[in-house]
Design a protein around this motif. Structure first.
Motif: not given
Length: 554
Positions: A516-522
């Protein structure tokens, strides 16, 4: 006190909650105080743009503007429409109002009032009775009732409202009673009333127009029907007026909107306020639309209806539906979307809009943190393919007044410092958010720069079948210039800042698989996320990251 508490309190004590809500008003940031606070020119509404053009067209044709009465007595509808009136009234809204009750103050109510405030005496009760008498006779407006009750009883507004709520529930339980007054369903209803007075005060010819709301009690609102619409109507009053007058006015009016050819067709509706066989539909041909469109209706008012208002002159009336013209000219098929775009228009967001709504979740706060972020990124970029096990010092020294060492490590055998997806770049294409591998990105750019040497077909063969879209994303989409390691370096620096400020001596940050986006700090703005979900678009940033950062306090 927060909003939730105030809303909860309002269920028990509305007046107190309302007063307490003042505490929610926050002092703005200095940059957002007047006069530094600025507003740009806004975007106008299509409907009122059309109204403005119609006004200008009528004024250029020598018509004067009028405001017709909005409230029509049902007897006027019978005067104008004759035996057709019941059918017309079926589509009208009747105005209703709350009756003024005769409020008695018995002993039980006096006792309840004094229970709420034992300082209230018999003289105050007499004053309250006078307030209710004036309210019943209409000498006192309803919105002043609370204030007058409070003053009569010598209590605060809050107590006055409480007494009305607790002791006199009959006020709250009042049921509206309908009158014989309707809301205007046709602009014609207003014209008859206006012309009754105007023909006695004005020289002929009288040329007037009015653009305003009408109301129809439709069974339901749909793509072609609303309960309120705008009529752009005009009248010409003279000794001799013919249908040719209506044709000429229609043509002159519609040419202003780009219509080039016109045809006039007898209207089968045959409204009783028109002379038989004079009610005419106007069709205009618009070159850009390449079709004939019904735009307006005109006719000569019936002498029978005119005589009810003492008018012995001839009157031509023409009416245009503003929403109809706006829909045609802007090629909108649903009147609800035209009038209420905020409710019905399908959300449309460009790829560029989505790119601006995609942001870092964590970012270093201090200058030292930003420099650490750059150091992390530098090591990751230069050592990402080094075979493990391996360890690289990123920083060793003073950071936020503490001595620390920061390392990039990978302890597992026979792999690399970073996973293969770490250098993926985020692209936006056709509403999709995609993580594109570095090798694919470079290959597509080679095709663009040297198509005779590198063939698109050869590259597409190397792309997995379910991700063919990524070629088009690089070729036609928008690059955000955010690689996974860019965002992860920002998060790592922030978390180290946070750890030191909260007293931690050691911190290990691991990134494994991006799903998910949160996995790459987004993080993505809620509006963009709703759009992507509603349109069945993709957010595909899957890939192995496998990075580890270790911070130790020395």
């Amino acid at each position: 006190m927060n909003k939730k508490k105030i809303i909860k309190l309002a269920k028990k004590d509305f007046e107190k909650a309302w007063i307490e809500s003042e505490k929610l008003v926050k002092k703005p940031h200095p940059d957002y105080e007047y006069p530094r606070l600025k507003y740009e020119i806004g975007e106008s509404h299509i409907l009122y743009d059309t109204v403005a053009k119609l006004r200008e067209a009528y004024l250029r044709l020598g018509f004067n503007e009028a405001v017709n009465t909005l409230f029509i007595d049902k007897n006027d509808v019978y005067k104008q429409f004759g035996p057709e009136a019941p059918a017309v009234l079926d589509r009208c809204f009747y105005l209703a109002g709350l009756p003024r009750p005769d409020i008695g103050i018995g002993m039980d109510k006096i006792e309840n009032i004094k229970k709420l405030d034992n300082n209230i005496d018999d003289n105050d009760i007499v004053n309250l009775q006078e307030v209710f008498r004036r309210y019943k006779k209409g000498e006192l407006d309803g919105d002043d009732l609370v204030l007058e009750v409070a003053e009569a009883l010598k209590v605060s507004n809050e107590e006055g409202l409480l007494i009305l709520e607790k002791v006199f529930p009959e006020i709250k339980d009042l049921v509206p009673v309908a009158s014989n007054t309707t809301l205007r369903s046709h602009m014609t209803s207003g014209w008859f009333i206006s012309l009754e007075s105007m023909v006695k005060k004005s020289n002929l010819p009288i040329k007037m127009f009015s653009i305003d709301r009408c109301f129809r009690r439709e069974q339901k609102e749909d793509s072609s029907h609303l309960m309120t619409y705008h009529s752009a109507s005009c009248v010409i009053v003279d000794e001799n007026v013919s249908l040719d007058t209506g044709k000429a006015i229609s043509e002159a009016q519609l040419k202003y909107f780009g219509f080039s050819k016109f045809k006039f067709v007898s209207d089968e509706k045959k409204s009783k306020y028109y002379i038989p066989e004079t009610q005419t539909e106007v069709y205009g041909y618009h070159p850009k639309l390449n079709e004939w469109v019904e735009i307006a209706t005109f006719g000569l008012y019936s002498p029978i209806a005119l005589s009810k208002y003492g008018i012995d002159k001839e009157v031509m009336n023409l009416g245009l539906g503003v929403e109809r013209i706006a829909m045609v000219l802007n090629q909108i098929n649903d009147v609800r979307e035209l009038v209420y775009p905020q409710l019905y228009k399908k959300l449309e967001i460009s790829d560029n809009d989505i790119a601006t709504m995609l942001n870092y979740n964590y970012y270093p706060v201090t200058d030292e943190g930003i420099k650490l972020m750059e150091s992390i990124l530098n090591v990751w970029e230069n050592k990402k393919d080094k075979t493990s096990p391996c360890e690289f010092i990123i920083f060793d020294g003073e950071f936020l007044n503490k001595i620390i060492v920061v390392k990039a490590i990978e302890e597992e055998q026979n792999t690399n410092l970073l996973g293969p997806a770490s250098t993926n770049n985020i692209y936006i294409y056709d509403g999709n958010i995609l993580g594109i591998p570095e090798n694919i990105e470079l290959a597509v750019k080679k095709v663009e720069s040297s198509p005779e040497e590198y063939k698109k077909e050869d590259i597409v063969k190397e792309i997995p079948k379910d991700t063919k879209i990524i070629y088009d994303a690089v070729e036609k989409g928008i690059s955000t210039n955010i690689r996974y390691i860019d965002a992860l370096a920002a998060k790592t620096a922030y978390k180290i800042e946070e750890a030191l400020l909260t007293g931690l001596d050691e911190l290990i940050l691991r990134n494994t698989i991006a799903r998910t986006l949160s996995d790459v700090n987004l993080k993505l703005n809620d509006i963009a996320m709703n759009y992507i979900n509603n349109e069945n678009k993709l957010i595909d940033i899957r890939g192995p990251l496998f990075s580890t950062i270790k911070m130790e306090l020395k």
